[in-house]
Design a protein around this motif. Structure first.
Motif, short mmCIF file in Angstrom:
data_model
loop_
_atom_site.label_atom_id
_atom_site.label_comp_id
_atom_site.label_asym_id
_atom_site.label_seq_id
_atom_site.Cartn_x
_atom_site.Cartn_y
_atom_site.Cartn_z
N ARG A 776 -36.92 -35.79 0.40
CA ARG A 776 -36.08 -35.21 -0.65
C ARG A 776 -34.87 -34.47 -0.08
O ARG A 776 -34.23 -33.72 -0.81
N VAL A 810 -35.73 -39.00 -8.46
CA VAL A 810 -36.72 -37.95 -8.69
C VAL A 810 -38.00 -38.58 -9.23
O VAL A 810 -38.00 -39.67 -9.81
N THR A 812 -40.43 -38.00 -11.92
CA THR A 812 -40.59 -37.26 -13.18
C THR A 812 -42.02 -37.16 -13.64
O THR A 812 -42.37 -36.31 -14.46
N TRP A 819 -37.00 -30.76 -8.55
CA TRP A 819 -35.83 -31.64 -8.52
C TRP A 819 -34.68 -31.05 -9.33
O TRP A 819 -33.51 -31.34 -9.07
N GLU A 823 -31.04 -30.56 -7.91
CA GLU A 823 -29.84 -31.08 -8.56
C GLU A 823 -28.73 -30.04 -8.61
O GLU A 823 -27.56 -30.33 -8.31
N ILE A 841 -29.25 -38.96 -12.50
CA ILE A 841 -30.65 -38.76 -12.15
C ILE A 841 -31.43 -40.03 -12.48
O ILE A 841 -31.39 -40.54 -13.61
N SER A 843 -35.14 -41.97 -12.18
CA SER A 843 -36.58 -41.87 -11.95
C SER A 843 -37.05 -43.10 -11.20
O SER A 843 -36.77 -44.24 -11.60
#
Length: 933
Positions: A776, A810, A812, A819, A823, A841, A843
């Motif tokens: 990440r 990300v 979710t 996240w 952001e 964004i 997923s």
């Protein structure tokens, strides 16, 4: 000549109507002429006949007899000596440059044009040469008119007898006495046989006859003129001796000089010749600028100096005889210097003689006062005639030789092509006819007083060009610039250039500005035609000298991240399939170093010569065709991997070395042949007449034949997967950033003729390592390098209006809401980095659910085993969100340390990028972002 009537220039800054010409040269190379001239050039002249005689006559001309009193009368002896000293200092600086260039190698025909063009290149040499030719044409017509006016002053009918003839001629022409058509001179002091009628058309007739005489002499050959010039020099010398003897032998006399004033008033002046007198000398020491009777304007230092300086424009007469001199490198310096010293001495003596024997009224009111005070006035008259005729012939020969040299060099194409024709003896008779025809047009002007300033300015511009050529050779520090004449330096060259430019604007600012504009237009014309030559380009030597100096100043120890820019080495196997990638990387370099690298497989020990050296011209022609700003570096190596290592280490110099390696993607797809898509590579009608000029001998068919056809599916691969991945690993070990480009053959609008500004394009950036879902870190070095490269592309000309989108992946489905914080942190980072982009964004829960290998379950250096479902899901995610993007920037994972996993590594990269379109996988190891000032 009490009423000598050749007026000065009527402009604010005046010059004499006659400027000193310079003589011609033989053809540059007889074997190159269009007439099949003999194989050996007719070099017959020695230092005395080839240099001294024409130079002395050119610097004397008609000014010696008709303007000496004018200068001394208005400026006085002291300022007159100052003028002559300044003028000779200026021309002496140019003479030093002429001597230096003429002793640095064999000088062929063309004289000053040959020196300038072979030193500064075809553009500058051709433009200066054409202006020099035009100056000589005008000078030729001007001297012919001067001769005719002097002739009519002695043998012309007086006004009363001439009026009947003029009236008859006017009635025959249908208009009586149109203003300015006929010139009615005043009576001369000579009581000669006055049988020649006067008038505009009679002046044209007499001028045409004199020009025809000059034409006949020039058609016979320059060697005949050189012998004739020697006789003329003897006559002029006798005239000079008669002046010096008369100053002692003639008793003091008083004269009454009359001029026609305004309103038909007759103005009378009492003048006297006192013989050598201290009182007369004292009265003539200081200046007394007054009204000039020929132009009715008040003289000044500038106007008188302009008149006097026209006598100094003949210093190239000997240099322009280079094609017919036996030993130009010896004769030009020696003869020119001796001639200048001789003429300087004569002018000084004449200035002193005039100021010590004649009162100021005689000097100012009678230009031809030497006739009044001579033992036998025809001595001076004959000297004037001979000097004028010599000047006209010298200008015609000089102009024809320059035109012939221009025609041989083919700088101006077909209009001058016939001028290359010569006779069996090597005489350029067609060029002589060209010159005669143009000079014949010039004499129709009737009076060329205003042209004199233009001629002088052109000469001064040529002098400045010679100084510039010598200065450039000296500054370039080329080892082959070894003139035997050593009495010069860059200081004298620079001072000579400045002196000539200043003098141009002193004489006439309008003509000076116009001549410089004309020079620039000719430069642009020749540059547009792009003539190539084997003369060598001084610009290349100067650029090399300056680049070397600045490369030494570019210290790698002073590099800073805020001034980082990509310096790219793009490895190219076959340009036929890589042209779109080459064009794209040209937009990505941001003013940095860009090198096209290629590895030729082979072993130099088994070859008779290096095959790489013969390929450079083809690759450089490819660069010209594509219009990219790139260097080319080729190497010979047993393997591509080893050759790439060589290029990464040795390409560039100092602080300009590649920091980024870009490779094409390793896959099995059949590439397209770009040469079949771009008309510049397959349309033979494009530039077919000048292809050799643009590509330095590499024409389009040979360029196509040099590069092999694109490979097919069945074609053997020169590079194995292990070697390809090894190249990536080697570059990372050498601390180089690595980029892999795929599907760039689909990218359109990157050509040099494309007008796109990127407004319809989108740049997508995926800064996360898509093969490691658990990662990440959006702010590691590699992710920031992706952002920097995308931002650099967004700043280029064809992408400046493109939209940039950054995708954050990300999970979710998890309860972790970290996240959101990531952001906001990432948005703050973009703001600090001044990167304008929209954040999306995404997923990737559908992909993560297929990822079953954790970081703890595998060795740190091994490649994770990823399922096909996971790779397919990642590819679907990229396709769903970036299918409409023009180009995509993806995170390139570090390659595995084990060579056995190379194919698995490439298979994973191929799977996630399959069908995406133009994609650049990037792995950065260099910090490139900076948030402070």
């Amino acid at each position: 000549m009490s009423n000598e009537n050749t007026p000065l220039i009527t402009s604010r800054v005046c010059g004499l109507t006659m400027t000193a010409p310079t003589c011609g040269t033989a053809p540059e190379s007889p074997q190159e002429s269009a007439s099949g001239a003999p194989s050996q050039s007719p070099r017959r002249l020695n230092t005395f006949f080839g240099v001294m005689v024409p130079t002395v006559l050119s610097m004397f001309s008609i000014i010696l007899f008709l303007r000496t009193g004018f200068v001394v009368g208005h400026a006085g002896l002291l300022e007159g000596l100052l003028m002559i000293a300044v003028a000779y200092i200026i021309i002496s600086l140019t003479i030093l440059s002429i001597c230096a260039i003429s002793t640095n190698g064999a000088i062929q025909g063309g004289g000053a044009y040959y020196m300038i063009s072979r030193s500064l290149g075809p553009e500058f040499g051709g433009s200066i040469g054409l202006m020099f030719f035009l100056a000589k044409v005008f000078a030729c017509g001007e001297y012919v008119l001067g001769l005719v006016e002097a002739l009519l002053d002695v043998f012309g009918m007086d006004t009363g007898n001439c009026l009947h003839i003029l009236s008859f001629l006017n009635l025959w022409l249908g208009a009586f006495d149109p203003p300015g058509l006929f010139f009615l001179p005043e009576s001369s002091v000579s009581a000669g046989v006055r049988v020649l009628p006067q008038g505009y058309w009679y002046t044209i007739l007499y001028s045409s006859v004199v020009l025809l005489l000059c034409l006949i002499i020039c058609l016979v050959g320059a060697h005949i003129y050189s012998r004739t010039a020697f006789v003329i020099l003897l006559v002029v010398t006798v005239s000079l001796l008669s002046i010096f003897i008369s100053s002692v032998a003639v008793k003091p006399q008083n004269f009454v000089i009359t001029h026609q004033g305004l309103g038909n008033q007759t103005l009378r002046y009492n003048a006297s010749f006192t013989g050598f007198s201290a009182a007369t000398l004292r009265s003539n020491l200081g200046p007394r600028y007054s009204l000039d009777y020929s132009t009715n304007t008040v003289m000044s230092f500038a106007t008188v100096f302009a008149v006097m300086f026209t006598s100094c424009t003949g210093i190239m007469a000997g240099a322009n005889m280079s094609g017919e001199l036996k030993t130009p490198s010896v004769s030009i310096p020696r003869g020119t210097i001796i001639a200048v010293i001789y003429t300087f001495t004569v002018y000084i003596l004449l200035f002193i003689l005039a100021s010590a024997t004649c009162d100021r009224t005689l000097l100012i009111q009678d230009y031809g006062f030497f006739q009044r005070i001579n033992l036998w006035p025809p001595f001076v008259t004959i000297g004037i005639f001979c000097a004028s005729l010599s000047a006209a012939m010298c200008a015609m020969i000089g102009a024809s030789r320059i035109l012939h040299a221009l025609a041989l060099d083919q700088l101006f194409g077909l209009p001058l092509a016939p001028a290359a024709v010569t006779s069996s003896s090597g005489n350029p008779w067609v060029a002589v006819l060209y010159t005669w025809g143009l000079a014949q047009c010039v004499v129709f002007a009737g009076h060329l007083n205003a042209v004199a300033g233009l001629v002088t300015v052109f000469y001064l511009l040529a002098f400045a060009a010679v100084d510039l050529a010598c200065l450039a050779l000296e500054w370039a520090s080329a080892p082959n610039f070894r003139p035997t004449f050593q009495f010069f330096s860059w200081h004298t060259c620079l001072l000579g250039i400045l002196s000539c430019l200043v003098m141009m604007f002193v004489i006439n600012p309008v003509y000076s500005s116009g001549s410089i504009v004309l020079l620039l237009l000719l430069l642009l014309f020749l540059h547009y035609r792009s003539p190539t030559s084997s003369w060598g380009y001084i610009s290349q030597a100067l650029i090399f000298h300056q680049v070397r100096k600045y490369l030494l100043m570019l210290d790698v120890r002073k590099e800073h991240v805020k001034f980082w820019r990509p310096q790219v080495l793009l490895m190219v196997s076959n340009p036929r399939s890589s042209c779109q990638l080459i064009l794209f990387v040209n937009q990505l370099k941001k003013g940095g170093l860009y090198v096209l690298g290629h590895v030729q497989l082979g072993d130099l020990d088994a070859l008779p010569s290096d095959p790489v050296q013969q390929q450079y011209n083809f690759w450089l022609s490819l660069v010209d065709k594509l219009g990219v700003k790139a260097f080319v570096d080729l190497t010979l190596s047993p393997s591509v991997r080893q050759g790439t290592q060589h290029l990464l280490r040795i390409t560039g110099l100092g602080g300009m070395k590649p920091n980024t390696l870009i490779l094409g993607f390793y896959d099995s797809c059949t590439p397209d042949d770009f040469f079949l898509q771009d008309s510049a590579f397959y349309d033979t009608s494009v530039g077919q007449n000048s292809e050799g000029e643009y590509n330095f001998g590499v024409d389009l068919p040979s360029l196509q034949a040099h590069f092999p056809p694109v490979r097919h599916v069945e074609s053997p691969r020169w590079l194995s997967p292990e070697e390809y991945v090894g190249i990536i690993s080697d570059a990372l070990k050498m601390n180089k950033n690595v980029c892999l480009g795929r599907y760039f053959f689909q990218l359109q609008g990157e050509g040099k003729d494309s007008k796109t500004d990127g407004s319809e394009r989108t740049i997508d950036v995926w800064p996360l390592n898509l093969l490691q879902p658990g990662c990440r870190d959006y702010q590691d070095v590699c992710s920031l390098f992706l952002l920097q490269m995308a931002c650099v592309l967004n700043m280029s000309s064809k992408w400046r209006n493109a939209r940039m989108r950054i995708f954050l992946n990300v999970e979710t489905a998890s309860c972790d809401q970290g996240w959101v914080i990531n952001e906001e942190t990432f948005r703050d980072l973009l703001k600090k980095l001044r990167i304008r982009a929209s954040i999306k964004i995404v997923s990737w829960d559908p992909a993560v659910q297929h990822h079953t290998i954790s970081e703890e379950e595998r060795p740190s250096e091994s490649l994770p085993t990823l399922s096909e479902d996971f790779l397919s899901a990642v590819n679907c995610m990229l396709t769903e969100h970036s299918s409409q993007a023009a180009v995509r920037f993806l995170y390139l994972p570090r390659p595995p340390a084990q060579g056995s996993q190379a194919q698995q590594y490439l298979a994973q990269l191929e799977a996630i990028t399959y069908g995406l379109g133009p994609t650049l996988l990037i792995h950065g190891v260099t910090p490139v972002t900076y948030t402070d000032l």
